[in-house]
Design a protein around this motif. Structure first.
Motif, PDB file in Angstrom:
ATOM      1  N   PRO A   1       0.838  -1.202   0.000  1.00  0.00           N
ATOM      2  CA  PRO A   1       0.000   0.000   0.000  1.00  0.00           C
ATOM      3  C   PRO A   1       0.872   1.252   0.000  1.00  0.00           C
ATOM      4  O   PRO A   1       2.052   1.209   0.373  1.00  0.00           O
ATOM      5  N   ALA A   2       0.296   2.367  -0.393  1.00  0.00           N
ATOM      6  CA  ALA A   2       1.032   3.635  -0.362  1.00  0.00           C
ATOM      7  C   ALA A   2       1.258   4.104   1.073  1.00  0.00           C
ATOM      8  O   ALA A   2       2.309   4.639   1.409  1.00  0.00           O
ATOM      9  N   ILE A   3       0.243   3.908   1.928  1.00  0.00           N
ATOM     10  CA  ILE A   3       0.285   4.432   3.295  1.00  0.00           C
ATOM     11  C   ILE A   3       0.003   3.316   4.289  1.00  0.00           C
ATOM     12  O   ILE A   3      -0.947   2.541   4.121  1.00  0.00           O
ATOM     13  N   SER A   4       0.818   3.247   5.326  1.00  0.00           N
ATOM     14  CA  SER A   4       0.553   2.375   6.466  1.00  0.00           C
ATOM     15  C   SER A   4       0.059   3.246   7.615  1.00  0.00           C
ATOM     16  O   SER A   4       0.763   4.162   8.051  1.00  0.00           O
ATOM     17  N   VAL A   5      -1.155   2.982   8.055  1.00  0.00           N
ATOM     18  CA  VAL A   5      -1.717   3.686   9.216  1.00  0.00           C
ATOM     19  C   VAL A   5      -1.465   2.826  10.442  1.00  0.00           C
ATOM     20  O   VAL A   5      -1.851   1.651  10.471  1.00  0.00           O
ATOM     21  N   ILE A   6      -0.809   3.382  11.444  1.00  0.00           N
ATOM     22  CA  ILE A   6      -0.458   2.630  12.642  1.00  0.00           C
ATOM     23  C   ILE A   6      -1.291   3.143  13.810  1.00  0.00           C
ATOM     24  O   ILE A   6      -1.259   4.341  14.132  1.00  0.00           O
ATOM     25  N   MET A   7      -2.050   2.244  14.437  1.00  0.00           N
ATOM     26  CA  MET A   7      -2.963   2.608  15.508  1.00  0.00           C
ATOM     27  C   MET A   7      -2.686   1.772  16.759  1.00  0.00           C
ATOM     28  O   MET A   7      -3.041   0.594  16.825  1.00  0.00           O
ATOM     29  N   PRO A   8      -2.024   2.338  17.776  1.00  0.00           N
ATOM     30  CA  PRO A   8      -1.855   1.624  19.035  1.00  0.00           C
ATOM     31  C   PRO A   8      -3.180   1.621  19.806  1.00  0.00           C
ATOM     32  O   PRO A   8      -3.870   2.632  19.867  1.00  0.00           O
TER      33      PRO A   8
ATOM     34  N   LEU B   1      -4.234  -0.563   7.548  1.00  0.00           N
ATOM     35  CA  LEU B   1      -4.347  -0.148   8.945  1.00  0.00           C
ATOM     36  C   LEU B   1      -3.767  -1.260   9.806  1.00  0.00           C
ATOM     37  O   LEU B   1      -4.274  -2.388   9.810  1.00  0.00           O
ATOM     38  N   ILE B   2      -2.686  -0.942  10.507  1.00  0.00           N
ATOM     39  CA  ILE B   2      -2.057  -1.894  11.417  1.00  0.00           C
ATOM     40  C   ILE B   2      -2.476  -1.505  12.829  1.00  0.00           C
ATOM     41  O   ILE B   2      -2.020  -0.489  13.375  1.00  0.00           O
ATOM     42  N   ALA B   3      -3.377  -2.277  13.405  1.00  0.00           N
ATOM     43  CA  ALA B   3      -3.875  -2.020  14.757  1.00  0.00           C
ATOM     44  C   ALA B   3      -3.075  -2.879  15.735  1.00  0.00           C
ATOM     45  O   ALA B   3      -3.033  -4.106  15.619  1.00  0.00           O
ATOM     46  N   ILE B   4      -2.436  -2.233  16.688  1.00  0.00           N
ATOM     47  CA  ILE B   4      -1.603  -2.928  17.675  1.00  0.00           C
ATOM     48  C   ILE B   4      -2.369  -2.986  18.990  1.00  0.00           C
ATOM     49  O   ILE B   4      -2.536  -1.965  19.679  1.00  0.00           O
ATOM     50  N   ASP B   5      -2.864  -4.170  19.350  1.00  0.00           N
ATOM     51  CA  ASP B   5      -3.504  -4.324  20.655  1.00  0.00           C
ATOM     52  C   ASP B   5      -2.408  -4.459  21.707  1.00  0.00           C
ATOM     53  O   ASP B   5      -1.703  -5.470  21.768  1.00  0.00           O
TER      54      ASP B   5
ATOM     55  N   ASP C   1     -12.574  -5.838   6.637  1.00  0.00           N
ATOM     56  CA  ASP C   1     -11.830  -5.183   5.567  1.00  0.00           C
ATOM     57  C   ASP C   1     -10.421  -5.776   5.507  1.00  0.00           C
ATOM     58  O   ASP C   1      -9.681  -5.747   6.493  1.00  0.00           O
ATOM     59  N   PRO C   2     -10.003  -6.309   4.367  1.00  0.00           N
ATOM     60  CA  PRO C   2      -8.689  -6.960   4.270  1.00  0.00           C
ATOM     61  C   PRO C   2      -7.510  -6.000   4.457  1.00  0.00           C
ATOM     62  O   PRO C   2      -6.376  -6.448   4.663  1.00  0.00           O
ATOM     63  N   ARG C   3      -7.769  -4.710   4.410  1.00  0.00           N
ATOM     64  CA  ARG C   3      -6.693  -3.743   4.616  1.00  0.00           C
ATOM     65  C   ARG C   3      -6.352  -3.575   6.090  1.00  0.00           C
ATOM     66  O   ARG C   3      -5.348  -2.918   6.425  1.00  0.00           O
ATOM     67  N   ILE C   4      -7.175  -4.136   6.971  1.00  0.00           N
ATOM     68  CA  ILE C   4      -6.944  -4.013   8.417  1.00  0.00           C
ATOM     69  C   ILE C   4      -6.175  -5.234   8.906  1.00  0.00           C
ATOM     70  O   ILE C   4      -6.614  -6.373   8.752  1.00  0.00           O
ATOM     71  N   ARG C   5      -5.004  -4.985   9.493  1.00  0.00           N
ATOM     72  CA  ARG C   5      -4.171  -6.042  10.060  1.00  0.00           C
ATOM     73  C   ARG C   5      -4.087  -5.839  11.565  1.00  0.00           C
ATOM     74  O   ARG C   5      -3.923  -4.706  12.036  1.00  0.00           O
ATOM     75  N   VAL C   6      -4.208  -6.915  12.318  1.00  0.00           N
ATOM     76  CA  VAL C   6      -4.220  -6.836  13.775  1.00  0.00           C
ATOM     77  C   VAL C   6      -3.002  -7.555  14.341  1.00  0.00           C
ATOM     78  O   VAL C   6      -2.700  -8.692  13.961  1.00  0.00           O
ATOM     79  N   HIS C   7      -2.308  -6.873  15.220  1.00  0.00           N
ATOM     80  CA  HIS C   7      -1.158  -7.450  15.923  1.00  0.00           C
ATOM     81  C   HIS C   7      -1.419  -7.294  17.415  1.00  0.00           C
ATOM     82  O   HIS C   7      -1.908  -6.253  17.862  1.00  0.00           O
ATOM     83  N   THR C   8      -1.092  -8.307  18.184  1.00  0.00           N
ATOM     84  CA  THR C   8      -1.305  -8.225  19.629  1.00  0.00           C
ATOM     85  C   THR C   8       0.001  -8.481  20.365  1.00  0.00           C
ATOM     86  O   THR C   8       0.844  -9.264  19.906  1.00  0.00           O
ATOM     87  N   GLN C   9       0.165  -7.804  21.501  1.00  0.00           N
ATOM     88  CA  GLN C   9       1.371  -7.960  22.301  1.00  0.00           C
ATOM     89  C   GLN C   9       1.042  -7.659  23.760  1.00  0.00           C
ATOM     90  O   GLN C   9       0.004  -7.058  24.065  1.00  0.00           O
TER      91      GLN C   9
END
Length: 307
Positions: A3-10, A35-39, A55-63
């Motif tokens: 993608p052109a833009i990575s949106v990072i959301m903690p 959209l990379i959502a970091i839980d 939405d396939p553009r939303i990726r979820v990471h948890t830590q």
């Protein structure tokens, strides 16, 4: 393709705010984003809500909970876009935000960052007027930005390479971490202003980092000192008197602001650091010295002086 833009959301215990913040990303007119959502170790339904998004553009990471800077750094490591935008889980964008910022950078290939205007929503005391920062691309840019970057974390789009070169966010900082990053990025190459209000900072009843005024002031000062330590030529250019005025002098002003609002716990913490730096006039020290007394004694002295 990336993608052109990575949106990072903690995200930490942000379930109540995610429909609005994530919705503002989904509503963007510019659609080439991830959209990379970091839980970040949430104990509420944040992770469950994120996992319901189709939405396939939303990726979820948890830590495990490590704080907002570490969460953003995790998102940076996963980002695939050429540009990065940061959006906290309780803030929002205008639907044109990414489009306007992207166009500004696309028109200026030599620039590393585009920033825009913003507005506080839900804040008391009539402090919610829209604000558009000035054009910082002047001969005095480094000194002006050193005194303070007047755009919040989500009112900018930045090249990923520039973020990586600046080593991302300092996980030690819980305040001023965005200022520290922007200072390192924006002084290396041109930046571009988009004179429109496109980002919204939401005040609410939950815990917000900006509520700890003493920590915010002291960590801003610490970020300044770290920048001076890693950029000695800039410090030499300022000179000793100007360096102290922009760092400890500004810290003293923040201490006075808390003092006059009778937030003595914050003022006392700030004043003690200022005194340890040997800064201030005799008049300043008359206000600061009582910070070494028990707080109840200081309040009594204030009552005697200002009945």
């Amino acid at each position: 393709m990336s993608p052109a833009i990575s949106v990072i959301m903690p995200c930490h215990n942000a379930a109540a705010h995610l429909p609005a913040s994530t919705g503002s990303v989904l509503a963007q007119m510019f659609t080439d984003w991830e959209l990379i959502a970091i839980d970040d170790g949430s104990s509420d339904s944040t992770l469950a809500w994120l996992r319901t998004q189709s939405d396939p553009r939303i990726r979820v990471h948890t830590q495990a909970n490590q704080g907002v800077s570490a969460a953003r750094n995790a998102g940076i490591a996963l980002a695939q876009g050429r540009y990065i935008a940061f959006l906290d889980a309780d803030d929002t964008w205008d639907s044109q935000c990414l489009a306007r910022l992207y166009a500004a950078l696309d028109d200026r290939p030599e620039a590393v960052l585009a920033y825009c205007g913003w507005q506080n929503l839900g804040v008391a005391g009539g402090r919610g007027e829209p604000f558009v920062p000035p054009d910082y691309e002047t001969a005095d840019k480094a000194e002006i930005l050193f005194a303070g970057c007047r755009w919040p974390i989500h009112a900018a789009l930045v090249k990923r390479d520039a973020v990586l070169a600046a080593n991302g966010f300092d996980p030690v900082l819980k305040n001023a971490e965005d200022y520290a990053l922007w200072l390192n990025v924006a002084t290396t190459a041109p930046i571009v202003r988009v004179p429109e209000v496109l980002a919204f900072y939401h005040f609410h009843g939950g815990v917000q980092a900006s509520a700890d005024h003493a920590r915010a002031a002291l960590q801003f000062w610490q970020a300044q000192r770290h920048y001076l330590a890693t950029h000695p030529a800039f410090g030499d250019q300022l000179g000793r008197a100007r360096r102290r005025a922009l760092t400890t002098g500004e810290l003293l002003k923040r201490g006075y602001a808390r003092y006059w609002q009778r937030d003595l716990p914050a003022a006392r913490r700030i004043f003690r650091v200022v005194m340890q730096q040997g800064y201030g006039t005799l008049s300043d020290w008359k206000y600061m010295l009582p910070a070494w007394l028990p707080e109840s004694w200081q309040r009594w002295l204030i009552g005697q002086r200002d009945p």
